[in-house]
Every structure is written in structure tokens, then in C-alpha cells.
Design a protein around this motif. Structure first.
Motif, PDB file in Angstrom:
ATOM      1  N   GLU A 204       0.801  -1.226   0.000  1.00 56.28           N
ATOM      2  CA  GLU A 204       0.000   0.000   0.000  1.00 56.28           C
ATOM      3  C   GLU A 204       0.835   1.278   0.000  1.00 56.28           C
ATOM      4  O   GLU A 204       0.288   2.382  -0.159  1.00 56.28           O
ATOM      5  N   ASN A 211      -0.655   5.592  -3.734  1.00 59.77           N
ATOM      6  CA  ASN A 211       0.045   4.795  -2.724  1.00 59.77           C
ATOM      7  C   ASN A 211       1.379   5.431  -2.341  1.00 59.77           C
ATOM      8  O   ASN A 211       1.765   5.423  -1.163  1.00 59.77           O
ATOM      9  N   ARG A 214       0.977   8.016   0.221  1.00 60.96           N
ATOM     10  CA  ARG A 214       0.341   7.601   1.475  1.00 60.96           C
ATOM     11  C   ARG A 214       1.184   7.985   2.698  1.00 60.96           C
ATOM     12  O   ARG A 214       0.652   8.458   3.712  1.00 60.96           O
TER      13      ARG A 214
END
Length: 379
Positions: A204, A211, A214
């Protein structure tokens, strides 16, 4: 007064900045040893420059693994917090505002700087072959070295790093800083997660741009929860082309830098942070930021926008007057001129830079630059 637009007060959340002139993060490698602790000499240095509308501290590592250069200060234990309190008290006594730049170099380190001589940590096990780390070879002396091959962080370790950023923000408040800046530029850890050059993860935290952003998002959220979003800034260093391969590490040249950084800026806008800092390339023949990019940055981000690069007072004033910037930072001119805002306002000449005194050492090239005196210009 010269360049009046640079001297209009502005707000940064609940903080009023007395002018638009910023002292940006400037690594000086003068922390006290052992322990990488901010010193009274550093307090004098920052206090001398408190006429800036905003001071952003030199990069300050959030944990021992975050260090890539000998003698840079930390903010992860009580001695370091107490050292920085001496600095912030001095700046506030002189009427200044100071944010802490919170820093983790990730893969741009060497095992000599790491706890237990371990490998540096990074999103992926890819060497920083265009960068250099700086290690101490004897007390007070050191050398540039090739960074060590990093090891890949686990997802659990990434989550723990997010909390380390949050803890560093708590420590910055305890040390008296007015806010914090996340160092997400120059090829260091947050930048490594964003870039496909350094991040080849398949979980992730890698793959798609969403991603790869993130980690940035989680760090911004965690730090905003500690200090309040309006007291958070983020620094990026987008590059659109490179004419000097040895400088690629200063920022990564992405396949689509416009899209990459506009999406990153949308993350910041969603979080409602106080300011965005964009470090432009600052070497000879460096590529300029495209005008279309600057305009989309302004359209995307509603907070304060700060640019840093090879700005003269004239260029800075024009950029502020255009509405594309709210603040402009002056790096090396602030190193050599503790009274830089006054010199700009009055049109006074600038001190020359002592390049030999930039990194490491003591007073020389640090706190010994003179303020302007008409008498010194006679003859």
C-alpha cells in the motif's frame, strides 16, 4: 523603503508574520557533541536573524536513524529539546517566529552514522548513488562518503515512523517552536516514498501515485493532530529537467513532475496545512519552474506559498506582487547578512559569503558577520 511588497505583514494561521522574508532551513553542522544538541552559539546565530518574518530551523533529525551528516542536531531526547529551547527563547526575545524543520534522511546515510552500524532504512533497497553522506573521521573533522545500501522498511516500521514524526512534533512544541515543517524534499525519506526512483514497493506504500503519497499523507495527518494543521508546513523540491546528473538527488526528476507534485499538493490542501514551501533548483544552469506549474500550485493550494531559490530582492518582490507567492526565502544571503531584511528595505549592500565557514566549525562564518554600518563603507 525598497521592495515594499516584501514588508507587508501577513498571517500564518493565528500567527502574524511581520514581513514576507523567510530564513529557510540551512544545514550548518554545528550541534554540540556528543549528542547532537543545539548550543548557545546556535541560539545567537538564530537570534541575530530574528528580523525575518519567519525562520525555519536547519534540518533536525527525528530519530538516530534519520541522520545523514555528522554534527546535525536532533530533537528526539530531552537534552536536545532543552538545547532547542535555548534557541527558541532567544528568537522570541528578539521578536521572531521560528518553525522546526523535521528531517529523516532515509537512505542518504552511512552505516557509520546509524545505531549499531546498521544499514540505513528506506522504502526500497535501492542505493542513493547520486548523493553523499558526511561522516566524522576524527573529532571536528569528517569526509563525504557514498551512502550505504539501505534495507527496506516493513509496513509495521513505516507505521512506527509516522508516530516518530508525531513525537518529534510534540518535542518541537516542548522546545518552544511556533510550528513545524516536514522535510519532504531533496531526495530524503518522504521524497523517497513519493518517487518511483527510490520506491519500488508493491504494497500500500508503493506502485500507484496515490500509494506513493500515502506516507506523506499519514505524516501530515499525525503531525497536524499534534500542533494543529495551520502550524504545519511541507517542503518539496520538484525538478522538471536536469542538466547536471550529479544534482539529480536534490529532487527526483519524475516522469510527470507536474502531475506528481500537484497531486502531492492536493494532499496538503485536503489537510488544511498552513504553508507549502517549494525549493527550486539553485545551481548554475538549473531549470526554472514552468509558469503553468506555478499557476496550478496557486490554484490548488489555499494556504501560504513560499518559494526558495536564487532569488534577488527584485525577483522576490515581483513574485509576491504577482500573487503566485506569499513568502520568499533567501538562503545564503541570510547566512552572510544577519540584518538581511533591513538591508533589503534600505537598499544597502550585502556582505560577501564566507563559503569555507558554511559547514562545521565555530563562530567564524557563523555569528561573526557584521550588521550594516555606514561607517564601514567609507573609503
Amino acid at each position: 523603503m525598497q521592495h515594499r511588497s516584501l514588508f507587508e505583514p501577513t498571517s500564518l494561521g493565528a500567527i502574524t508574520l511581520k514581513n514576507r522574508i523567510v530564513m529557510p532551513p540551512l544545514t550548518r553542522q554545528r550541534s554540540g557533541q556528543p549528542g547532537d544538541v543545539a548550543t548557545p552559539l546556535m541560539a545567537s546565530y538564530y537570534q541575530q536573524r530574528a528580523s525575518a518574518g519567519l525562520i525555519i530551523s536547519e534540518g533536525t533529525q527525528i530519530e538516530p536513524r534519520g541522520q545523514g551528516y555528522a554534527w546535525t542536531p536532533g530533537i528526539y531526547n530531552q537534552r536536545q529539546i532543552d538545547g532547542w529551547r535555548t534557541v527558541t527563547d532567544a528568537v522570541h526575545a528578539a521578536g521572531g517566529v521560528i518553525f522546526a524543520q523535521l528531517w529523516h534522511v532515509g537512505r542518504v546515510s552511512h552505516h557509520a552514522l546509524q545505531p549499531d552500524q546498521a544499514a540505513p532504512v528506506a522504502p526500497s533497497p535501492i542505493a542513493a548513488d547520486k548523493a553523499k553522506a558526511f561522516i566524522e573521521t576524527a573529532p571536528g573533522s569528517g569526509t563525504l562518503v557514498q551512502p550505504s545500501m539501505p534495507r527496506q522498511l516493513s509496513v509495521e516500521e513505516i507505521k512506527a515512523l509516522v508516530e516518530l514524526y508525531a513525537q518529534a512534533a510534540r518535542n518541537a512544541l516542548s522546545a518552544g517552536f511556533d510550528g513545524v515543517e516536514i522535510h519532504a524534499a531533496n531526495g530524503y525519506l518522504v521524497n523517497q516514498f513519493i518517487s518511483t526512483h527510490a520506491n519500488q514497493r508493491t504494497d500500500e506504500y508503493g506502485g500507484s501515485l496515490a500509494n506513493r503519497l500515502r506516507f506523506l499523507r499519514e505524516v501530515v495527518q499525525a503531525m497536524s493532530a499534534v500542533v494543529g494543521p495551520q502550524r504545519v508546513g511541507v517542503r518539496f523540491s520538484p525538478l522538471f529537467s536536469s542538466t547536471d546528473e550529479d544534482r539529480v538527488y536534490i529532487g527526483f526528476v519524475e516522469e510527470d513532475p507536474h502531475q506528481t507534485y500537484i497531486e502531492a499538493i492536493r494532499v496538503l490542501e485536503e489537510q488544511g496545512i498552513g504553508y507549502l514551501s517549494i525549493a527550486e533548483a539553485d545551481w548554475a544552469n538549473a531549470p526554472d519552474l514552468p509558469e503553468a506549474f506555478r499557476r496550478e500550485v496557486r490554484d490548488t493550494f489555499s494556504g501560504r506559498i513560499l518559494y526558495a531559490g536564487l532569488y534577488t530582492a527584485e525577483r522576490a518582490a515581483r513574485l509576491v506582487e504577482s500573487g503566485l507567492a506569499d513568502l520568499v526565502a533567501f538562503g545564503r544571503p541570510f547566512v552572510a547578512n544577519p540584518d538581511l531584511p533591513q538591508r533589503i528595505a534600505q537598499g544597502w549592500p550585502l556582505n560577501p559569503l564566507n563559503a569555507e565557514g558554511l559547514y562545521g566549525g565555530g563562530v567564524q562564518g557563523f555569528t561573526d558577520y557584521p550588521r550594516y554600518s555606514p561607517a564601514s563603507q567609507v573609503g
